[in-house]
Scaffold this active site. Sequence first.
Site, PDB file in Angstrom:
ATOM      1  N   HIS A 361       0.669  -1.200   0.021  1.00 49.27           N
ATOM      2  CA  HIS A 361      -0.089  -0.028   0.052  1.00 49.27           C
ATOM      3  C   HIS A 361       0.994   1.256  -0.081  1.00 49.27           C
ATOM      4  O   HIS A 361       0.461   2.464  -0.147  1.00 49.27           O
ATOM      5  CB  HIS A 361      -0.959  -0.037   1.345  1.00 49.27           C
ATOM      6  CG  HIS A 361      -2.471   0.452   0.705  1.00 49.27           C
ATOM      7  ND1 HIS A 361      -2.747   1.513   0.196  1.00 49.27           N
ATOM      8  CD2 HIS A 361      -3.562  -0.124   1.042  1.00 49.27           C
ATOM      9  CE1 HIS A 361      -4.046   1.714  -0.016  1.00 49.27           C
ATOM     10  NE2 HIS A 361      -4.565   0.705   0.709  1.00 49.27           N
ATOM     11  N   ASP A 365      -2.530   3.191  -4.069  1.00 50.93           N
ATOM     12  CA  ASP A 365      -3.726   3.140  -3.511  1.00 50.93           C
ATOM     13  C   ASP A 365      -4.579   2.001  -4.157  1.00 50.93           C
ATOM     14  O   ASP A 365      -4.068   1.190  -5.122  1.00 50.93           O
ATOM     15  CB  ASP A 365      -4.410   4.419  -3.499  1.00 50.93           C
ATOM     16  CG  ASP A 365      -3.483   5.494  -2.805  1.00 50.93           C
ATOM     17  OD1 ASP A 365      -2.955   5.129  -1.712  1.00 50.93           O
ATOM     18  OD2 ASP A 365      -3.734   6.520  -3.215  1.00 50.93           O
TER      19      ASP A 365
END
Length: 390
Positions: A361, A365
Site C-alpha cells: 500500500h 492506492d
Amino acid sequence: RPAAAAPPGAPAPAGTGTSPARPEPGRPEPVGAVRPEAAGEAGSARNGAAAKRGDGPVPVISPLVRRLARENGVDLRELEGSGPEGLILRADVEYALRAAAAGRLRSSATMEPYPAQAVGLGVDTPVAGPSYDRAAASATSYADITSVVPGAGGASRGATPQGVRVPLRGVRGAVADKLSRSRREIPDATCWVDADATELMQARRAMNAAGGPKISLLALLARICTAALARFPELNSTVDMDAREIVRLDQVHLGFAAQTERGLVVPVVRDAHTRDAEGLSAEFGRLTEAARTGTLTPADLTGGTFTLNNYGVFGVDGSTPIINHPEAAMLGVGRIIPKPWVHQGELAVRQVVQLSLAFDHRVCDGGTAGGFLRYVADCVEQPAVLLRTL
C-alpha cells in the site's frame, strides 16, 4: 506503633476484625468473612483462630497475598481462609478490604456474586455458577487449581510444551526469514475478483492445435501480467525506506512460485516483458525442471520484480498471498473450474477462476491495484484485449 483512635462513625480500618454481618438465609456465605455475632464472639473467634494457628506463619496462597495484606494494614491472623485447610486466598484479603471500606454495615447485607476470576491466581477465568461457592472452593485442592491454569505454581510453572522440533534451516529457514520480513515491513492489502476463463482456455487449445511448441497456461498468464504492468508500472517497483523513495523498475523480472521436495522456491524469468508466449513457456519449463532437480543457481532465484503464484495447482480457489520482499505485488491464480455464470445475459456453465492481488500500500492506492486486477481479468475473459499491446 499504636494506631490513632478513629472518630465516632468513621469506617473501621482494615485489620480491626470488623466484618460483615451474617448473610440472609439461603445466600452464600461471603468469602473470607469472620462471623461476628457480637463483639465478644468476634473476639473469641479471633482468639480461637490465633490459638489454632499458633505463633507460626499464617498460610497464604502466595507472597503477593501477604504483600497485599501488609500494604493495606490487614491482619492475616484475623481472617478465616476459604482455601483448602484454611489457606488464605487473595479473594479473602480483597473482601476484607471491601468490608472495611463499607463502613457501617447493614444488618441485612447481601452479597454480590463473586467476580469471575480464578481463585487467588489473578487471571480472568470464568467460575461456574452465579456466585462463588465457598464450600466447593474448600473442597477443591490446590493441586486441582494449579492444574487448570498453566504456570500457576509447582511443576507447571515454566513448563515447555512437548513435541517434535523441526529446525528452521536450509530452504525452509530462508523462506521463513523472507516471509517474516515481508510481514514486518510491507503494509500489504489484497483485492480479488472472479473471471470467466472460458475463452482463454479455448485460445490456448487453438494455439496448441496449430502445431509448434506447446503453450502453457502459466505462460499466457505471465504475458497478461507483463501487459498489465506496462499499464500500471507502480506495481513493478520497490521501496527504499532509507531514502524514503519508491523505485519504479524499467524491466520486469517475473518470479513464479514453485513447490519442490526441498520446499517452496521462486525462480525468476529475466526480462519477461520482452518474451512472447512461446519464449515464456520455454523459460518456465527450464526453470521448473531445474527446481525439480535442485540445480537452480542463485541468479535464477534472485532479482525478481513481480511474482505470479498459481496456487490453483493445489486444488484451491483463493488465497491471500504474502508479497515476496522486496517486491511490491503478487498475483495469485486459483483453480479453473466449471461454475454457473451469467454469459451474454443467460445463465451458463463457464470455466471460472478467482484472481487475487496482494500489493504494497506504500506504492499505490486501491484504485491502482483494482485497475491492474480488472485489466488482468478482462484479458482472461477476452484474450483479444491483448492484441492492442502485441
